[in-house]
Design an enzyme around this catalytic site. Structure first.
Site, PDB file in Angstrom:
ATOM      1  N   TYR A   1     -11.791  17.557 -12.628  1.00 36.88           N
ATOM      2  CA  TYR A   1     -10.711  17.567 -11.651  1.00 36.88           C
ATOM      3  C   TYR A   1      -9.349  17.990 -12.183  1.00 36.88           C
ATOM      4  CZ  TYR A   1     -14.116  15.489  -8.584  1.00 36.88           C
ATOM      5  OH  TYR A   1     -15.238  15.286  -7.818  1.00 36.88           O
TER       6      TYR A   1
ATOM      7  N   PHE B   1     -14.401   3.336  -5.622  1.00 36.93           N
ATOM      8  CA  PHE B   1     -14.496   3.679  -4.199  1.00 36.93           C
ATOM      9  C   PHE B   1     -15.244   5.001  -4.021  1.00 36.93           C
ATOM     10  CE2 PHE B   1     -10.259   4.781  -5.818  1.00 36.93           C
ATOM     11  CZ  PHE B   1     -10.206   6.150  -5.572  1.00 36.93           C
TER      12      PHE B   1
END
Length: 409
Positions: free
Chosen positions: A123, A409
């Site tokens: 990322y 998450f």
């Protein structure tokens, strides 16, 4: 190749999620966990990439607010459920989803995007920097004692059913949210996450166990854990796998850790996600026998540089001009003057000469106060253009406590 990237529809969720499971190894999750993510998925913030009727890419974003230095909570997109089918690699699918997502996050008025990465190398090219880290411990409880502070013996501990105690434990947890940068203010339903306890995920350990700490009838802490019995030549060598240890004061915290380290027939306490400055590191008698390891946790992306930098406060007065590189989100590109202190900050575009040059990735890494700008400069990722500016900014960007993401998450 012709693919269709579109917002997820309700009737597509099962196929979409099955593709995500396949990308992460192909082992189906338990019905309990699948139901939870079905309930929590925000369809209007989720995307699927389709090759005909086949889903070949997935991505989503939860609606969070992230605590930042100074105590404020900043709206953030919690990027999640990102995958690309192995049959469709190197075709630009991930880049197209990241492009669409960051454009949407900006349109939603959220200055931050955050994620946890299965592969941390992915990322950075999209502007994410490692903004929080986590420590893992493997404590040799046969040789390590807990040097408990005064008042620890006044704390009452007792076993409770994890589900029955969930409301009390969640109330304790919510009182800690915001005490560190990087913690999440979440919506309804997230209190179910720490109770997930599928037998297929235990690896031979016990069902989820829970102990609460009480003082004067008030719940002041809790520990959720598994006990994994093991033995060798009739010698008990069980393992305690701590999932959550949370308390409102030092005595209750020490009492919970002392309990975990004193459980009969065990010799190891494992904890996979603790703050890098967790008080347990000072409570143990021998840190060398605690097997401390550190890894990346939450990756942070400043979607709107000016808004994000204004949203936090700074440990020391700062007045610095950043030359920001951001090829993926060009609206951030250019010079920004940050002025601020412990009371507040402003960050506006400027034509003044730059003091520091860096990419938005470095701003994301430093934003919550974990990674020092000096460290990044030492790695060649921040350039000082005005003498003294690096030290000034590095001190200002610090945090009195390490940022921490308590759960994924």
């Amino acid at each position: 190749m012709t693919t269709d990237l579109r917002t997820l529809r309700r009737d597509e969720w099962d196929r979409w999620y099955a593709r995500l499971e396949l990308a992460f190894g192909g082992v189906a999750e338990s019905p309990q966990e699948r139901r939870l993510w079905d309930d929590l998925t925000e369809l209007d913030r989720s995307y699927g990439v389709w090759d005909g009727d086949e889903c070949v890419g997935t991505a989503g974003a939860f609606s969070f607010r992230v605590s930042v230095p100074g105590g404020a909570f900043v709206a953030a997109a919690g990027v999640t459920m990102v995958s690309v089918a192995a049959t469709h690699r190197r075709r630009g699918i991930l880049t197209s989803m990241m492009r669409r997502q960051l454009d949407d996050v900006r349109a939603w008025g959220e200055p931050l995007a955050v994620l946890t990465a299965s592969e941390p190398a992915i990322y950075g090219r999209f502007g994410y920097g490692v903004g929080t880290r986590q420590a893992a411990l493997t404590i040799d409880s046969t040789r390590v004692r807990i040097d408990a502070p005064a008042g620890t013996d006044d704390v009452r501990l007792r076993f409770v059913d994890a589900a029955e105690a969930a409301e009390r434990c969640e109330a304790v947890y919510l009182r800690t949210v915001g005490t560190r940068p990087g913690m999440l203010a979440r919506g309804a339903g997230w209190e179910r996450l720490p109770l997930l306890d599928a037998e297929q995920d235990r690896g031979g350990a016990s069902p989820l166990l829970c102990v609460v700490a009480e003082r004067d009838g008030e719940t002041v802490g809790f520990a959720r854990f598994h006990n994994k019995p093991e033995s060798e030549f009739a010698v008990a060598r069980g393992r305690i796998q701590a999932r959550d240890v949370t308390a409102l004061d030092p005595a209750a915290y020490a009492a919970l850790w002392r309990f975990l380290c004193d459980i009969d027939l065990t010799e190891t306490v494992e904890a996979r996600n603790r703050p890098v400055d967790d008080p347990i590191l000072s409570l143990v008698s021998d840190i060398r026998r605690c097997g401390v390891r550190v890894r990346d946790s939450m990756h942070v992306r400043l979607v709107e540089v000016g808004v994000a930098l204004e949203a936090r406060t700074y440990l020391a007065p700062v007045d610095v001009v950043f030359e920001v590189e951001d090829a993926f989100c060009p609206w951030n590109q250019g010079r920004w003057r940050l002025t601020g202190d412990t009371k507040g900050a402003s960050c506006e575009r400027t034509d003044d000469r730059a003091d520091l040059a860096l990419s938005v990735r470095e701003l994301g890494a430093a934003y919550l106060g974990d990674v020092s700008l000096v460290e990044l400069a030492g790695a060649g990722r921040v350039r000082e253009l005005r003498q003294g500016a690096l030290a000034e900014a590095a001190v200002a960007f610090g945090s009195t406590v390490a940022p921490w993401l308590p759960h994924g998450f």
